[in-house]
Design an enzyme around this catalytic site. Structure first.
Site, PDB file in Angstrom:
ATOM      1  N   ASP A  87      24.115 101.861 -57.728  1.00 33.40           N
ATOM      2  CA  ASP A  87      23.351 101.555 -58.881  1.00 33.40           C
ATOM      3  C   ASP A  87      21.677 101.789 -58.134  1.00 33.40           C
ATOM      4  OD1 ASP A  87      21.510 100.343 -61.083  1.00 33.40           O
ATOM      5  OD2 ASP A  87      21.422  98.762 -59.918  1.00 33.40           O
ATOM      6  N   ILE A 271      23.158  95.234 -67.050  1.00 34.90           N
ATOM      7  CA  ILE A 271      23.286  94.377 -67.256  1.00 34.90           C
ATOM      8  C   ILE A 271      23.637  93.555 -65.587  1.00 34.90           C
ATOM      9  CG2 ILE A 271      24.408  92.166 -68.516  1.00 34.90           C
ATOM     10  CD1 ILE A 271      25.140  94.057 -71.046  1.00 34.90           C
TER      11      ILE A 271
END
Ligand code: G3H
Ligand code: 13P
Ligand code: NA
Ligand code: ZN
Length: 325
Positions: A87, A271
């Site tokens: 990420d 999320i």
């Protein structure tokens, strides 16, 4: 083994749902993510941030994610579809190190760079990654708030005029866009919101779906990613505050907007904050109600259960990725 995002995204776009991309930093989060994915028969993206690699050790996280595939099989899933994704990769070197150590997907986040530098960096990562069948997420547009240690006062929405050039020249497999989401639990200022007369709760301004529509018109069928997609469940915030926490005016993205996005070419929804809230709420509750407890399993266990419940809710009621294995 782990899979990349290629087929997963193609199926999600066709099927009108989105793959959950949940961040993990420790064993309990990982277990909760895998249990939720297995029990709902959902594909899942396990994502690791730079901060997570620093916190938990890159090697341990990687083996945990590889072990997750075996764990899913033990839980009864014959053919798990699990991606291990970096990420917000910040440099070519970070991406390369993840690719070399078995990640099946990486993000190179050049969104804060001048356009041509973003293109050049993303292209360099793609050229390396594709040799190993690793998929690459790029980003165009800047989310307000802190992202990748770079903080921005305002959103810079993705410019739809740039997306064809970016996707073509970089060869990236998916594109993260900026349409009004942001990282963390404080996505909107209360003064930007209005009060819902029925619930008395604050309702934030809508996302810029016109920007998403314009991007999809330019790149039909191309996989789009939404970062900053926590909804900041009020009941978790209330539990935290009830048991000694102090989260004021925490506001997230309404689930209805994410449901709408998931039906479009948005095929990956990130999320993280909601899992943090679920974990913190459960731990605070145990500490407040059982002050004599000091066995970590007695508070991390309930935290894990609460995260699992949250992940299942996202999968089944928001993203629609259940029953897709
Ligand atoms: O992009 C932000 C993710 O929520 C990861 O957060 O960098 O604090 O691990 P982190
Ligand atoms: P949230 O902070 O809204 O959970 O976003 C997480 C994210 O975008 C990770 O990359
Ligand atoms: Na979708
Ligand atoms: Zn993000």
């Amino acid at each position: 083994g782990l899979v990349n995002t290629k087929e997963m995204f193609a199926k999600a776009i066709k099927g009108g749902y989105a793959i959950p991309a949940f961040n993990f930093n420790n064993m309990e989060q990982m277990q909760a993510i895998i249990k939720a994915a297995v029990e709902t028969k959902s594909p899942v993206i396990l994502q690791v941030s730079k901060g997570a690699r620093q916190y938990a050790n890159a090697t341990l996280l990687r083996y945990m994610a590889q072990g997750a595939v075996e764990y899913a099989k033990e839980l009864g899933c014959a053919h798990p579809e699990i991606v291990l994704h970096l990420d917000h990769g910040d440099t070519f070197e970070t991406c390369k190190s993840c690719i070399d150590s078995g990640f099946s997907s990486v993000m190179i986040d050049g969104s804060h760079l001048p356009y041509e530098e973003n293109v050049a960096l993303t292209k360099k990562v793609v050229e390396y990654a594709h040799q190993f069948d690793v998929t690459v997420e790029g980003e165009l547009g800047v989310l307000a708030g802190v992202e990748d240690e770079v903080s921005a006062e305002h959103h810079t929405y993705t410019n739809p005029e740039e997306v064809i050039d970016f996707a073509t020249r970089t060869g990236c497999d998916s594109l993260a866009i900026s349409i009004g989401t942001s990282h963390g639990a404080y996505k909107f200022k209360p003064e930007q919101c209005h009060v819902d007369p029925a619930t008395g709760r604050l309702v934030p301004p809508p996302l810029e779906f016109a920007v998403l529509d314009a991007v999809m018109e330019k790149l039909p069928g191309f996989p789009i990613v939404l970062h900053g997609s926590s909804s900041v469940p009020q009941e978790e915030v209330d539990t935290i505050n009830k048991f000694g926490g102090k989260l004021e005016a925490a506001i997230g993205i309404p689930e209805e907007e994410l449901r709408k996005a998931a039906k479009s070419a948005v095929c990956k929804i990130n999320i993280d904050s909601d899992s943090r809230l679920a974990m913190t709420a459960a731990v605070r509750k145990v500490f407040a109600e059982k002050p004599a407890e000091f066995d970590p399993r007695k508070y991390l266990g309930p935290a894990r259960d609460n995260m699992e419940k949250l992940y299942k809710h996202k999968i089944v009621n928001v993203l629609g990725s259940d029953n897709k294995l």
